[in-house]
Design a protein around this motif. Structure first.
Motif, short mmCIF file in Angstrom:
data_model
loop_
_atom_site.label_atom_id
_atom_site.label_comp_id
_atom_site.label_asym_id
_atom_site.label_seq_id
_atom_site.Cartn_x
_atom_site.Cartn_y
_atom_site.Cartn_z
N SER A 192 0.77 -1.27 0.08
CA SER A 192 0.08 -0.04 -0.07
C SER A 192 0.62 1.17 -0.16
CB SER A 192 -0.73 0.04 1.20
OG SER A 192 -0.06 0.04 2.57
N PHE A 218 3.48 6.01 -5.65
CA PHE A 218 3.30 6.04 -7.20
C PHE A 218 2.30 7.04 -7.38
CE2 PHE A 218 4.85 1.53 -8.18
CZ PHE A 218 6.08 1.80 -7.67
N SER A 219 1.17 6.96 -6.69
CA SER A 219 0.07 8.03 -6.78
C SER A 219 0.57 9.43 -6.54
CB SER A 219 -0.90 7.49 -5.84
OG SER A 219 -1.58 6.09 -6.12
N LYS A 266 3.06 10.93 -7.83
CA LYS A 266 3.50 11.36 -8.94
C LYS A 266 2.47 10.90 -10.07
CE LYS A 266 8.34 10.12 -7.11
NZ LYS A 266 8.59 11.54 -7.12
N PRO A 267 1.71 11.77 -10.47
CA PRO A 267 0.63 11.39 -11.61
C PRO A 267 1.26 11.39 -13.02
CG PRO A 267 0.55 13.82 -10.52
CD PRO A 267 1.28 13.05 -9.95
N TRP A 270 -5.95 -0.95 -7.25
CA TRP A 270 -5.27 0.05 -7.77
C TRP A 270 -5.04 0.13 -9.12
CZ3 TRP A 270 0.01 0.66 -9.75
CH2 TRP A 270 0.49 1.58 -9.76
N GLN A 284 -1.31 4.77 -14.71
CA GLN A 284 0.05 4.95 -14.51
C GLN A 284 0.78 3.64 -15.25
OE1 GLN A 284 0.23 6.08 -10.13
NE2 GLN A 284 1.60 7.59 -11.01
N ASN A 342 -8.01 1.33 -11.15
CA ASN A 342 -8.50 2.74 -11.26
C ASN A 342 -7.32 3.64 -11.54
OD1 ASN A 342 -10.90 2.09 -10.05
ND2 ASN A 342 -10.01 1.86 -7.67
N SER A 343 -6.08 3.20 -11.92
CA SER A 343 -5.03 3.99 -12.10
C SER A 343 -4.58 3.90 -13.67
CB SER A 343 -3.62 3.38 -11.22
OG SER A 343 -2.50 4.20 -11.71
N MET A 361 2.06 1.91 -3.64
CA MET A 361 1.11 2.43 -4.50
C MET A 361 0.83 3.87 -3.91
SD MET A 361 -1.36 -0.89 -4.96
CE MET A 361 -1.43 -1.04 -3.21
N ALA A 362 0.95 4.21 -2.76
CA ALA A 362 0.77 5.70 -2.44
C ALA A 362 1.73 6.39 -2.95
CB ALA A 362 0.46 5.69 -1.00
#
Length: 373
Positions: free
Chosen positions: A228, A234-235, A237-238, A261, A267, A264-265, A231-232
């Motif tokens: 988690s 990574f998020s 850095k859009p 993730w 990336q 919904n992502s 992933m946080a």
């Protein structure tokens, strides 16, 4: 008319001679001639596959691109480039069995932008190998870090603070397993990082926080799921684009957050290529097509707990056996110890009994008082 024609002809010849002279100046290196082991063309010097054990000296001063790959150069030091090459921007040293990069190794290459050290066997990379104001932007260390136990120490030069202009770093095909959390802290300009095929099992929280990454290659590693925290990070850095194909995804209950993730992502650019490796009944199943009921989380957890209980039982049984063995080996000492306790208790009780008899018989009590006097 003849005079005019002769004048025009002379002018053309003179102009052609000037052009020819300029052409010669362009192709002939300035400063030094071309080393005999190399081929020189314009501002490119190639000294490849010549079984060289050191960098050739007298590299032309106007050299921009230098290839010294496929040789047997085990060490790069300050003496490797004795003259200052102001124009050199690209240096290729791949496939040299290079082991040591010493202090001030690249000090005479002030405008070096691209450095290729791939396919070597680096053992030590001095933190002061680059000048303080180095302009290095691209660094390739693919297949160069073969000793996992010394990787952290070897990559200390990335923490030196000199590589603030580095934008592209290739660490692919090395046995990294786990990255030190502060390894990229001083790479404030890093936008592209390749960690492909580096056996990475996890990325610590904060490892990728500082670099303004836009490209991250994590293909063909040992990732079974994403934590988690990862992933946080990574998020945050859009603009980051990630490649994750080729990892052995374990499709059980622990991957639920990862699946959510991924769905919904935007990336992960190769999300369509992510498939399960285990369990067998889900092998090759695309992650995006998995449903929660297919993960069999409760059964997985029961299996984990069952295994834990069995292991705990075995440990307790082993402790019991060891305890009984210790008792057996020390049975004589234990018996002697118990006898000593029994005798001590008996003496103590006899003392109490004697005092009780004195206190209960007035004559003995008076006798005891008189004897004390």
């Amino acid at each position: 008319a003849a005079a005019v024609g002769l004048y025009l002809l002379t002018r053309r010849l003179r102009k052609s001679g000037v052009m020819f002279l300029l052409f010669l100046l362009a192709i002939v290196p300035s400063g030094h001639g071309c080393p005999e082991e190399c081929l020189c063309s314009l501002q490119t010097v190639k000294c490849q596959n010549k079984d060289l054990d050191k960098i050739p000296h007298f590299i032309p001063n106007n050299t921009k691109i230098l290839f010294v790959s496929g040789n047997s150069i085990s060490r790069i030091s300050g003496d490797s480039f004795p003259t200052r090459l102001e124009l050199l921007t690209d240096l290729h040293l791949s496939g040299n069995e290079l082991e040591y990069v010493d202090t001030m190794a690249f000090n005479n290459l002030p405008n070096l932008v691209r450095l290729d050290l791939s396919n070597n066997t680096l053992q030590n990379f001095n933190e002061s190998a680059f000048p303080n104001d180095t302009k290095l932007q691209h660094l390739n260390l693919s297949r160069s870090l073969h000793n996992h136990s010394t990787t952290d120490e070897l990559l200390n030069f990335l923490r030196s603070g000199n590589l603030v202009n580095l934008t592209v770093l290739d660490l692919s095909n090395n046995d990294l397993v786990i990255l030190p959390s502060d390894i990229f802290t001083h790479l404030s300009s890093l936008v592209s990082l390749s960690l492909q095929n580096t056996s990475i099992i996890n990325i610590h929280n904060g490892t990728l926080r500082v670099p303004p990454l836009r490209e991250l290659d994590l293909r063909n590693n040992s990732l079974k799921h994403l934590s988690s925290k990862m992933m946080a990070e990574f998020s945050l850095k859009p603009d980051l684009r990630i490649q994750l194909a080729g990892n052995p995804w374990l499709c059980n209950c622990f991957i639920e957050d990862t699946l959510m993730w991924l769905k919904n992502s935007t990336q992960v650019v190769d999300v369509q290529n992510l498939t399960c490796t285990n369990p067998k009944d889900l092998r090759h199943q695309p992650l995006l097509q998995l449903e929660k009921y297919e993960l069999k989380c409760s059964m997985e957890m029961k299996g984990v707990l069952g295994t834990s209980y069995v292991f705990l039982g075995l440990v307790l049984a082993l402790i019991g056996v060891i305890f009984l063995l210790v008792l057996y080996l020390n049975r004589k000492g234990i018996k002697r110890w118990m006898y000593n306790i029994r005798d001590a208790c008996r003496d103590h009780m006899e003392g109490y009994h004697y005092r009780y008899e004195i206190n209960s018989d007035p004559r003995l009590a008076n006798l005891s008082i008189n004897s004390d006097v």
